[in-house]
Scaffold this motif. Structure first.
Motif, short mmCIF file in Angstrom:
data_model
loop_
_atom_site.label_atom_id
_atom_site.label_comp_id
_atom_site.label_asym_id
_atom_site.label_seq_id
_atom_site.Cartn_x
_atom_site.Cartn_y
_atom_site.Cartn_z
N MET A 193 47.42 50.53 43.66
CA MET A 193 48.00 50.12 42.37
C MET A 193 49.47 49.78 42.48
SD MET A 193 46.35 52.84 39.70
CE MET A 193 44.62 52.82 39.23
N ARG B 185 50.25 41.88 29.13
CA ARG B 185 49.19 42.82 29.48
C ARG B 185 49.32 43.24 30.94
NH1 ARG B 185 43.47 40.31 29.40
NH2 ARG B 185 44.20 39.51 31.40
N ARG C 139 47.33 45.04 34.09
CA ARG C 139 45.99 45.44 34.54
C ARG C 139 46.13 46.02 35.94
NH1 ARG C 139 41.75 41.33 33.00
NH2 ARG C 139 41.88 42.55 31.10
N LEU C 140 45.88 47.30 36.06
CA LEU C 140 46.01 47.98 37.35
C LEU C 140 44.64 48.49 37.79
CD1 LEU C 140 49.23 50.10 36.62
CD2 LEU C 140 49.09 47.94 37.88
N THR C 141 44.42 48.44 39.09
CA THR C 141 43.13 48.95 39.59
C THR C 141 43.26 49.41 41.03
OG1 THR C 141 40.83 48.40 40.08
CG2 THR C 141 42.41 46.59 40.20
N ALA C 142 42.46 50.41 41.36
CA ALA C 142 42.41 50.89 42.74
C ALA C 142 41.34 50.16 43.55
CB ALA C 142 42.12 52.39 42.75
N SER C 143 40.53 49.39 42.88
CA SER C 143 39.48 48.66 43.58
C SER C 143 40.03 47.32 44.08
CB SER C 143 38.30 48.42 42.63
OG SER C 143 37.74 49.66 42.23
N GLY D 241 44.63 41.38 38.94
CA GLY D 241 44.17 42.76 38.81
C GLY D 241 42.71 42.82 38.44
N ASP D 242 42.02 41.69 38.57
CA ASP D 242 40.59 41.68 38.29
C ASP D 242 39.83 42.17 39.52
OD1 ASP D 242 40.92 40.78 35.76
OD2 ASP D 242 40.52 38.67 36.21
N LEU D 243 38.95 43.10 39.25
CA LEU D 243 38.16 43.71 40.31
C LEU D 243 37.26 42.66 40.95
CD1 LEU D 243 36.39 47.09 39.68
CD2 LEU D 243 35.21 45.28 40.91
N ILE E 235 35.25 55.44 37.51
CA ILE E 235 34.31 54.77 38.41
C ILE E 235 32.90 54.87 37.82
CG2 ILE E 235 33.26 54.86 40.71
CD1 ILE E 235 36.03 53.74 40.81
N ILE F 87 33.56 48.69 35.20
CA ILE F 87 33.65 47.25 35.45
C ILE F 87 33.97 46.47 34.17
CG2 ILE F 87 32.19 47.26 37.50
CD1 ILE F 87 29.83 46.47 35.78
N ASP G 36 36.95 46.51 32.51
CA ASP G 36 38.38 46.29 32.25
C ASP G 36 38.72 44.86 31.81
OD1 ASP G 36 38.16 48.75 33.66
OD2 ASP G 36 40.32 48.65 34.10
N LYS G 37 38.19 43.90 32.56
CA LYS G 37 38.68 42.54 32.32
C LYS G 37 38.18 41.96 31.00
CE LYS G 37 35.34 39.84 34.97
NZ LYS G 37 35.20 38.86 36.03
N HIS H 99 42.24 51.17 36.10
CA HIS H 99 40.94 51.61 36.62
C HIS H 99 41.17 52.40 37.91
CE1 HIS H 99 36.78 51.44 37.95
NE2 HIS H 99 37.11 50.74 39.02
#
Lengths: 380, 443
Positions: A95, A233, A235-239, A245-247, B47, B52, B54-55, B63
């Motif tokens: 992140m 906006r 958007r944070l993620t660990a994935s 920041g889109d998975l 998780i 899935i 978020d977006k 996340h």
């Protein structure tokens, strides 16, 4: 004659906490563990926000939340606590959340001996992230180093937007020594570069490497906006994710972002490479860090008294290993790596399992490496 | 009213999944709040399938890890300067199982979080394994015969932890009002939504409705409230530099004679250095005595180090301190074989026995009560390096080591006694038995 102007009886923990505060750390999340308890105690008297967590996983999660909301958090722990923090450190790395973790080493394995010194966590720190993505690890090798390296670690966490570890040990963190406080240099406050542009905010978009930056951005480091801000906006993620920041699974954009995380730490290494090299053109180099570096300085002085010179390399930046260390080591016929662990963790990291001719180690478990230990190896 | 918080045309969940209903309910409830902007909301996801989404939200999103979303959200709440921001945490029954401590802790602290657990009674993303919330008898992929024990009643648990609001419902297309109540609640508010996983749950438990499963499991659809829950307090305080609180030790005294004699210096190291071990029992001022000695040496312009050693129990057993005094700045702080051993309790004697046997042992100052034990250990041979006095009897248990230090200083002349006295006063003020501590044990 010592300078008596401002001599005090002081330990490394106090200097590390104060330096971190002056360098921009503004909150502390604590879970008690020996020998990091003094760091917790001093932090409780210094930082504006001090939060006792319920365990070390919570500690790192709270720190991540604090960091994502714009604060610069710190904690202090030892191996058992660090082990619990690992997954969350990876999350904060992904992140790109600045934070400082002071790791006061003690004797392992496992619970080991809480009040016995050790330097046995190097391998864990080197491989802290799945995939081998390093985080900066600094080490203080004397009281002045506690001051300077803590500030450097805190500033680097902010500059690179990353978790940073400051490695220390029971002996450095808890032993009192006289110290002239007036000798401590002033410290600069670190900063996280905020997003101020008029363009759309992409939380993981960063200035490229190798191109001049118009706004003094550090290559590979995205500008920051906190969660909850009014401007854009976040958007944070660990994935695995792209610039937005889109998975994503393993798209080229997402893998490029992950590659940037590696480059951010490794290619910016010159920004935070700290070491001392006592270079007297001797044929033997001793590499040592933390309190063992102090034994090495004593050994060098003792040997000099007997007419033999050795040189010293004291790494301030332990990881990623600055290439200059290996370049310096290559100039010496003999290299001795002194460290307080079973089989020479830093030596193996520097020179590999196979080692090289002329490289040897001085190691100790359950006791400090003494100047005499180093001296004996140097004259062997 | 336009849907500004959630893009509902591309929800990523399986057909018929309750997660879609919950998400739409959240979007509708947020849209219904007058004046609320997407920048005022932070959605924290765990998780699992719920992670899935978020977006699809126009809000801030974060996340994280499995089970840690509530702890992450707690950190955000603790760090945010604006208390008006809404934080919504979305997790599944698996995440709630792993992160149950985080859930109870946040409820107990009454942090302003709105937590929704999507309880579809199994881990959907990984193949349908049971969670701690899976009801007894509910069939999952690794327990096709049905789970053997009851699921945890999370609503009851969260309410017992002190949450102002904890409720349970069944996923439906008409749940935005209930979610609106959740979002409007003061402080921590919790909603458990019961669902069936269409990929795993329905297939393995054919013909069972959520309502029937809930009834069979005793999971009432209810709202529990703690009307007297106190709001969370987050204290911040600007604190001064730690360096401002440190009292420097000025050089006020001359060094003792041994420091000016050059004869005992080794050729390789011209700086004289002595190590002194103080050994006693926990609670008898061992560490303080060592600091007083160290600061006395500093007041004579000498360099010092001091380290303590004691069992992890801290309040019982031995307590030992090592003080090094040196002409040169001290780098390596190991003491090796000490030059002086001061021993004033049985715990201390037991701890330093190994040092007493060491070759080249230094001077020993021993409390008289320990002489029998000492003799049993080392024999009765006379020994010029051994001094035995009634330190405990004369100065008391808590000052015995200080008395032994004063005896050592008077006998060896390392530091002027005035420097030691001044150091005691600096630490303890005038309320100390200074006469007993400074008694002439040589007389």
């Amino acid at each position: 004659m010592p300078d008596n102007s401002n001599r005090s009886l002081i330990d490394g923990s106090l200097l590390m906490v104060e330096a971190a505060a002056q360098a921009g750390v503004d909150s502390f999340v604590g879970y008690p563990i020996t020998p990091a308890n003094l760091l917790y105690l001093y932090s409780s008297k210094r930082f504006p926000l001090v939060l006792p967590a319920t365990d070390e996983i919570t500690t790192l999660q709270w720190m991540s939340g604090l960091s994502a909301s714009g604060r610069i958090p710190m904690t202090a722990t030892s191996y058992p606590g660090l082990a619990l923090m690992l997954e969350s450190i990876g999350m904060a790395f992904m992140m790109e959340l600045p934070m400082l973790i002071i790791l006061a080493q003690r004797l392992g394995p496992a619970t080991g001996s809480a009040t016995c010194n050790a330097q046995g966590d190097l391998l864990l720190l080197r491989g802290i992230n799945s995939g081998g993505y390093p985080i900066p690890v600094f080490c203080a090798s004397d009281l002045e180093g506690c001051w300077i390296m803590a500030a450097k670690a805190a500033a680097t966490a902010q500059t690179l937007r990353t978790p940073v570890v400051l490695l220390t040990s029971k002996e450095m963190a808890m032993t009192l020594r006289d110290w002239d406080l007036s000798s401590l240099p002033p410290l600069a406050k670190g900063a996280v570069k905020a997003f101020n542009a008029s363009k759309d905010f992409l939380p993981y978009a960063a200035a490229p490497f190798g191109a001049p930056s118009l706004d003094r951005a550090v290559p590979g480091v995205p500008d920051f906006l906190p969660l909850g801000n009014e401007k854009a906006r976040v958007r944070l993620t660990a994935s695995t994710h792209d610039e937005k920041g889109d998975l994503q699974h393993a798209s080229p954009a997402a893998l490029a972002n992950t590659a940037r995380l590696y480059d951010k730490i490794v290619l910016n290494l010159p920004l935070y490479t700290e070491y001392r090299h006592m270079d007297r053109k001797a044929d033997t180099l001793v590499i040592a860090f933390d309190v063992t570096a102090e034994a090495a300085w004593d050994a060098a002085e003792m040997l000099e008294g007997e007419g033999k010179l050795i040189d010293l390399l004291v790494p301030g930046t332990l990881f990623p290993v600055p290439p200059v260390y290996l370049e310096i080591a290559s100039r010496y016929r003999r290299v001795i790596v002194a460290e307080e662990n079973h089989d020479g963790q830093y030596r193996k990291i520097l020179f590999g399992e196979a080692g090289r001719q002329g490289v040897s180690g001085v190691n100790a478990v359950g006791k400090m490496v003494s100047p005499l230990d180093i001296l004996k190896e140097a004259v062997r | 009213m336009s849907a500004q918080f959630l893009a509902t045309d591309s929800l990523p969940f399986c057909k018929g999944c309750g997660h879609s209903l919950v998400a739409k309910g959240i979007g509708q409830a947020l849209d219904a709040i007058q004046g609320l902007s997407p920048r005022d909301v932070i959605v924290v996801t765990d998780i699992g399938c719920i992670g899935i989404i978020d977006k699809e939200f126009a809000t801030h999103t974060i996340h994280g890890l499995h089970g840690r979303s509530i702890a992450l959200a707690s950190g955000i709440r603790l760090g945010l300067e604006n208390p008006g921001k809404k934080i919504i945490v979305l997790l599944g029954d698996g995440g709630a199982t792993i992160g149950m401590q985080h859930l109870l802790d946040a409820a107990h602290r009454n942090l302003d979080l709105k937590v929704i657990v999507h309880n579809n009674m199994l881990y959907g993303m990984t193949g349908g394994q049971p969670s701690s919330l899976t009801p007894c008898g509910y069939k999952t992929s690794i327990m096709p015969e049905g789970k053997a024990d009851a699921g945890i009643d999370l609503v009851a648990l969260v309410a017992a932890a002190g949450a102002p609001m904890a409720m349970r419902t069944i996923a439906s297309a008409a749940m935005s009002a209930q979610i609106g109540d959740l979002l409007a609640a003061e402080g921590f508010a919790f909603l458990e939504v019961l669902e069936l996983c269409t990929s795993h749950g329905v297939k393995l438990n054919p013909g069972k409705s959520v309502a029937a499963i809930a009834k069979e499991a005793g999971l009432e659809l209810k709202i529990l409230r703690n009307p007297h829950a106190s709001p969370a307090t987050i204290l911040t305080e600007v604190r001064p530099s730690l360096l401002e609180k440190i009292s420097p030790i000025a050089r006020e005294w001359q060094r003792g004679l041994p420091w000016t004699q050059k004869a005992d210096r080794s050729p390789s190291n011209t700086a004289r250095r002595i190590s002194i071990v103080l050994a006693g029992s926990a609670g008898e001022g061992v560490q303080t005595s060592a600091e007083i000695l160290a600061q006395a040496a500093m007041s004579c312009g000498l360099h010092v180090s001091k380290k303590g050693s004691y069992p992890v129990t801290v309040g019982i057993g031995f307590s030992m301190a090592e003080v090094i005094i040196s002409e040169a700045p001290i780098r390596y702080t190991g003491a090796g074989s000490p030059d002086v051993l001061l021993i004033c309790s049985e715990d201390g004697l037991e701890k330093v026995k190994g040092l007493l046997n060491a070759k080249g042992r230094g001077m020993v100052y021993l409390d008289a009560t320990l002489e029998p034990a000492f003799r049993r250990f080392l024999g009765h041979a006379s020994d010029a390096s051994l001094q035995i006095r009634a330190y405990r009897e004369i100065a008391g248990a808590k000052s015995a080591l200080l008395a032994a230090v004063s005896h050592y200083l008077r006998r060896e002349g390392e530091l002027p006694l005035e420097a030691f006295e001044a150091s005691i006063r600096r630490h303890m003020g005038e309320k100390t038995n200074l006469d007993a501590i400074m008694k002439d044990f040589e007389a």
